[in-house]
Design an enzyme around this catalytic site. Structure first.
Site, short mmCIF file in Angstrom:
data_model
loop_
_atom_site.label_atom_id
_atom_site.label_comp_id
_atom_site.label_asym_id
_atom_site.label_seq_id
_atom_site.Cartn_x
_atom_site.Cartn_y
_atom_site.Cartn_z
N VAL A 150 0.93 -1.14 -0.02
CA VAL A 150 0.10 -0.01 -0.13
C VAL A 150 0.84 1.37 0.03
CG1 VAL A 150 -1.85 1.30 0.99
CG2 VAL A 150 -1.92 -1.23 1.15
N LYS A 171 -6.56 -1.54 9.17
CA LYS A 171 -7.90 -1.89 10.14
C LYS A 171 -7.49 -2.38 11.48
CE LYS A 171 -7.30 -5.13 6.66
NZ LYS A 171 -7.12 -4.73 5.35
N GLU A 189 -10.00 5.86 5.69
CA GLU A 189 -11.02 5.25 4.40
C GLU A 189 -10.51 4.03 3.77
OE1 GLU A 189 -13.84 7.04 2.47
OE2 GLU A 189 -14.02 5.13 2.46
N GLY A 219 -11.18 -1.32 0.93
CA GLY A 219 -10.10 -0.94 -0.03
C GLY A 219 -10.51 0.11 -0.58
N GLU A 225 -3.02 -14.94 1.92
CA GLU A 225 -1.62 -15.18 2.43
C GLU A 225 -1.16 -16.77 2.64
OE1 GLU A 225 0.23 -12.41 3.56
OE2 GLU A 225 -1.59 -10.92 3.13
N ASP A 282 -10.28 -10.68 9.83
CA ASP A 282 -10.47 -9.35 8.82
C ASP A 282 -11.52 -8.76 8.81
OD1 ASP A 282 -8.70 -7.65 6.84
OD2 ASP A 282 -10.44 -8.47 5.54
N LYS A 337 -13.17 -4.97 10.11
CA LYS A 337 -14.00 -4.09 9.50
C LYS A 337 -15.30 -3.40 10.08
CE LYS A 337 -11.26 -5.18 5.33
NZ LYS A 337 -10.96 -6.20 4.27
N GLY A 390 -5.73 -4.34 -2.90
CA GLY A 390 -4.97 -4.30 -3.84
C GLY A 390 -4.47 -2.93 -3.89
#
Lengths: 403, 403
Positions: A12, A100, A124, A129, A185, A196, A200, A298
């Protein structure tokens, strides 16, 4: 001039540098103060990077540079990231993140710290994503009393489920394929076990309902228990199995949040969300249902969301934008035990026994089912009531329906 | 205190008053300056309204009241609405509107006027009803070079097409049903002929690509030419007919915008958008595809978007937020003639003649087709090239494919 520092030059972080370089001129045309990348902090060396002259190794340089206004934290995790975020905020710098884990665990205190120091803490990119969801939730839907948020929040599990549904692959084979394609992963636990998605939905629930919801308050079930048999029965009744993160406003303002596989009706737009895409459905009293859809992960999509936050932070360097929620606590959440829905059940049992336990159910059929396998859709029950009725039956799968 | 005046107590205006009354306390909890409804301007009398004490008949009262900070224009049309909007902006008041006709025709000059007077002109509700799209486009996607916007922008036509596709109703019967259900006006021209979708794609294109695109620069075809035969052939090749408004960035920064029915592939999320729902797909260089979905019309969804703008205007009463784009002109747009795509053709012809004209095509079949009816999917051509090839054939329908 607004000077930006990126912490962590991973997927990222490098995407953020790339988007700033590629679209910087276009972005700055609309800005009163031009945005400029001043530093990248990473312990590794990147001598061949086009940004080689920006690299430093010591965060203290940024902390002590009064010209740095915005810090992009793309380190991940909740140790170094938390320390650097706190120090940047204390120095009055705004922090933008895609982390996150950190927001779900420490969002409340970091937002308070930002406010106390006249800075902003934006995230954001931490949910969905590149999909704009945090800002629409806090701004565009501000006129609504929100009643529910419900979404496909993890691209890895949605890819695996899509390959099971459309390709007939088993969970294990679909997971291997996802790993080969770089969507999962090598240790896939955080994705396939729902961690995950849990983080979120915590962030979305905190923002939508106004108090911090912590991951350990959110019962979380991943997709490791979803079989091709379940996929087949779901198809037999016009539904698709999706991993759904959900947060619902309940009596007395309590939040019922959980993560679990659901059988989603084909009429529900979430059922059409495939592969690594994410989608988040928001229900409000005025607006009805609104859905946000896009790539949930991504490099460039996530970087796009980070840079949008950088732009917003750059436009508000002199003041706090008041993105905030109240503290967490035992009184914030209520478990989903009492939440009613129809259920899908697969059991090793005689259909007469299932009928005796559950009364009127719709039995489902699939080709190649072994003897004594029974699957059905039940009437509407709370989880507590259902479990009482199922006592004594050998249950293989048990998922809620999402209308 | 931020004082609000509503101009026009029709469906949307009364919805705004209702949302402010219902959710006002919750909204104001997050505001530094509480929002308060001070006036409603309407030439009609509403003695039984719960807001009866707010009504006045003379706009000049608002214009001259320095305590009014935000004016909600829900009059519609481009005459009184334009005059009142200009006068409010000149008086330094921010204006919030759901009026797509006014924004599509005069957005550039009204945004300039707002800027010159230190006020804001917001119009989230002008496109997609309650769906957040204007603010995400201008803020969340700011890091992207946008390449295309493409959407189902009109709920009435989407309802009619859905009833044709799922219910087998003819256009005329589906239109009558839409009128009976209050989804279509007694004079449905603005919807079924594409005018409404055209105004909306103008607003989106102006915002996304930076210069004003006027409705008369956008070739517009409605759905009056769509028949059940076309719906049947579309289904035969796994597609749905949808009215699509599209704006694409082309060579030299020109914008190619148009409105027309398309055959949308079932894999495209737009194909699953049914009934009165709207959805807008945005493509950016970093973010890929993002879609925004929700109710494109209706009293409360639209009011929800208006009130979100009122909140934003209230937070920025002391400054312009710089929502803006450049002036229009002949150099802004390029017609879709040169835009290439595959096409769906239905003709009264022999299949050999179609093959002779178009080379390799995929012929389509439907039950009950009359003799000499031929339908097919062509290769990829520009509109100009296709029309040359079709010269001499009797063409009944000709729609682009959307992948």
């Amino acid at each position: 001039m607004v000077n930006v520092a990126i912490l962590g030059f991973g997927v990222v972080g490098s995407g953020v540098a790339e988007v700033l370089a590629k679209n910087g001129a276009q972005i700055n045309r609309k800005m009163d103060n031009a945005i400029q990348l001043k530093y990248i902090v990473d312990i590794r060396d990147f001598p061949d990077s086009p940004f080689a002259d920006k690299f430093i190794k010591d965060f203290a340089v940024i902390e002590q540079d009064p010209d740095v206004n915005v810090v992009v934290e793309t380190i991940g995790g909740a140790t170094f990231a938390k320390d650097f975020t706190e120090r940047a905020l204390r120095a009055g710098k705004s922090v933008v993140t895609s982390n996150k884990e950190l927001v779900a665990q420490h969002g409340y205190e970091l937002l308070q710290l930002a406010k106390a120091n006249g800075a902003n803490y934006f995230f954001e990119a931490s949910v969905g994503g590149g999909i704009p969801i945090i800002r629409p939730l806090s701004q565009c839907l501000a006129a609504n009393e929100l009643t529910e948020i419900c979404g496909i929040l993890n691209g890895t599990t949605n890819y695996i489920l899509t390959r099971m549904i459309k390709g007939g692959l088993s969970f294990a084979v679909a997971l291997k394929e996802a790993q080969k394609n770089g969507y999962a992963e090598q240790n896939p636990a955080a994705d396939v076990e729902g961690t995950d998605a849990c983080r979120k939905i915590c962030i979305l629930a905190s923002l939508a309902f106004g108090r911090h919801v912590y991951p350990d308050q959110v019962p979380t079930e991943g997709i490791t228990g979803v079989t091709l048999a379940d996929v087949g029965y779901a198809a037999a009744c016009g539904r698709k199995i999706k991993l759904i993160g959900r947060a619902i406003r309940r009596e007395a303002g309590k939040v019922c949040a959980y993560v679990a596989p659901h059988l989603v009706d084909e009429e529900n737009p979430l059922s059409g969300v495939e592969d690594v895409f994410n989608a988040i459905m928001v229900k409000g009293d005025a607006i009805g249902d609104v859905m946000f859809y896009g790539r949930g992960a991504g490099k460039l999509p996530t970087a796009s969301a980070v840079v949008a936050d950088v732009i917003d932070a750059a436009k508000h360097i002199t003041g706090n934008k008041c993105l905030e929620w109240g503290p967490g606590g035992d009184d914030v959440t209520t478990p989903p035990d009492a939440l009613e829905s129809a259920w899908y059940i697969r059991a090793k049992a005689a259909s007469a026994d299932v009928k005796a336990a559950l009364g009127d159910v719709s039995f489902l059929a699939r080709s190649g089912a072994p003897e004594h396998e029974v699957a059905c859709i039940t009437g509407v029950y709370s989880e507590t009531a259902l479990q009482e009725k199922l006592a004594g039956l050998e249950i293989a799968s048990c998922f809620r329906l999402l209308a």
